[in-house]
Design a protein around this motif. Sequence first.
Motif: not given
Length: 104
Positions: A68-79
């Motif tokens: 249920x993560x947003x794309x922004x949260x998932x991108x931040x976590x990946x970075x």
Amino acid sequence: GRGGRGFCRWRTARASPAAALAYSKPRLATFWYYAKVELAPPTPAEIPRAVDSMKAMVRAFQSGRLAQLTVKEALRNGLVATEVLMWFYIGEIIGKGGLIGYNV
């Protein structure tokens, strides 16, 4: 062309060590300010918060909330994960003394 702004700055800095010092002093001050803040080890007060954060991440993974993560949260976590991994690799390279394997 060669008459661009950066070229003139370089010629001026090369011609005068005082100009080079004046040019680099504020930039180095900014670098050291952020280096002290960002590269400092965690304080004892920050360690329990980091542990709690990791526990929350594990609970989120187990409950399926990660889907249920947003794309922004998932991108931040990946970075953030990529940054941690890169610092690990940089430490390994420094520890080995080179890019290719260990001396055995």
